[in-house]
Design an enzyme around this catalytic site. Sequence first.
Site, PDB file in Angstrom:
ATOM      1  N   TYR A   1       0.842  -1.211   0.000  1.00 23.61           N
ATOM      2  CA  TYR A   1       0.000   0.000   0.000  1.00 23.61           C
ATOM      3  C   TYR A   1       0.878   1.263   0.000  1.00 23.61           C
ATOM      4  O   TYR A   1       0.730   2.129  -0.878  1.00 23.61           O
ATOM      5  CB  TYR A   1      -0.988  -0.012   1.173  1.00 23.61           C
TER       6      TYR A   1
ATOM      7  N   GLU B   1       2.072   6.328  -6.994  1.00 25.42           N
ATOM      8  CA  GLU B   1       1.032   7.260  -7.476  1.00 25.42           C
ATOM      9  C   GLU B   1       1.462   8.712  -7.267  1.00 25.42           C
ATOM     10  O   GLU B   1       1.239   9.567  -8.123  1.00 25.42           O
ATOM     11  CB  GLU B   1      -0.283   7.009  -6.731  1.00 25.42           C
TER      12      GLU B   1
END
Length: 371
Positions: free
Chosen positions: A295, A302
């Site tokens: 994660y 991102e």
Amino acid sequence: MKSTRELCGLFCSEMQTLTPRVYWAQRHKEIYLRVELSDVQDLDVSIKEHILHFTAQGHGAKGSNEYKFSLEFLEPVKDKPVFKATQREVNITVQKVESQWWERLTWQLKKPVFLAPDFDRWLDESDAELELKVKEDQITKVSMESRVPQDHFHNLKRGYLFMYNLVQFLGFSWIFVNMTVRLFILDSFYDTFHSIADMMYFCQILAVAEIVNPAIGLVKTGVIPAVIQVVGRNVILFVIFGSLEEMQNKAVVFFVFYLWSMIEIFRYPFYMLCCIDTEWKTLTWLRYTIWMPLYPLGVLAEAVAVVQSLAIFNETRLFSINLPWPLRMSISFALILQIYLVFMFLGLFINFRHLYNQRRKRFRTKKRKTN
Ligand SMILES: CCCCCCCCCCCCC/C=C/C(=O)SCCNC(=O)CCNC(=O)[C@H](O)C(C)(C)COP(=O)(O)OP(=O)(O)OC[C@H]1O[C@@H](n2cnc3c(N)ncnc32)[C@H](O)[C@@H]1OP(=O)(O)O
């Protein structure tokens, strides 16, 4: 020559009235009597003024005869005995008026000679209390279960969730395998977007169902973590990669797609097994552990993509907002993305905490169940 009446007189005088052997046991609410008599006929059992009267033709200790007995109970009983004759005996159940433990069966102090304890059913008071409690618990459980409204769409919901998870699993497996093969065999790294984007679009549009499912109560999880997850990914996929051709050949696309698919090839099969009430411990462990490194890495990738896109948005003025007169200003989309970057890390924090709690809940319950 003797007449029929004389013969009957002779025969009947031989059939004297006898008392059968009677065994008894009690519970708080009832009395059990077992009469040792086989091949019973003309059975009559009645209770009048708390006295039980028994008459029957049968085969007892003294051969075939008429057997009779009466029992005056110690405490009041209900006058509707339940009785049943089997080939070997007669079973009688008498309900007590008050639920209590009797110190003996009969009103008279001296025990009738034909009466004995039924050791097959005998319980002392504390054991009977325990039995009563177990029975009451079972009744409460059954009545509570019958009060829970039945979910008539249960199988339909399960079928839908199973199919949804299967489609997502196949989609993300295809992405993962395709990217792995392209990376190691074709040595193709920079054209990820062109080969994978269509499938990723499909999976991520479908993933909107992950917000709808908890919102309509199909799965018992929070809507906010799902919104953060789906919106977060779709901003990257559709706004950053989808609308900027300059971004599509960058290495960061590979990392983002690879990290997303890596987590999903474990998460969706885990959900599929949940839908059919099955658990594969290794898969459960992977689903609730692998996000720990993936994660933050995913969000980092991102964030890199967002940072790389800032210059392009500034330059192209794509999605810039022109404010009307008298402000006459243009807000660059790059500025909005910089604010979004802050929200990304906030989102990461919220979802990381959510997943950590889910993990703790899952393994804590499992541990308790195995103890
Ligand atoms: C207003 C909008 C603001 C938006 C702001 C945006 C900012 C966003 C920035 C953040 C960016 C994040 C973008 C994402 C990046 C990445 O993906 S990086 C790669 C790594 N990613 C991950 O590791 C995340 C994976 N995703 C998830 O785990 C989930 O999507 C989740 C929502 C974050 C958590 O899942 P959740 O469902 O809450 O937990 P579970 O324990 O798995 O499930 C709870 C119970 O629900 C059942 N269930 C859930 N879904 C299903 C299903 N599809 N089918 C069947 N059952 C399901 C599940 O079985 C559990 O039930 P029990 O077993 O009975 O407990």
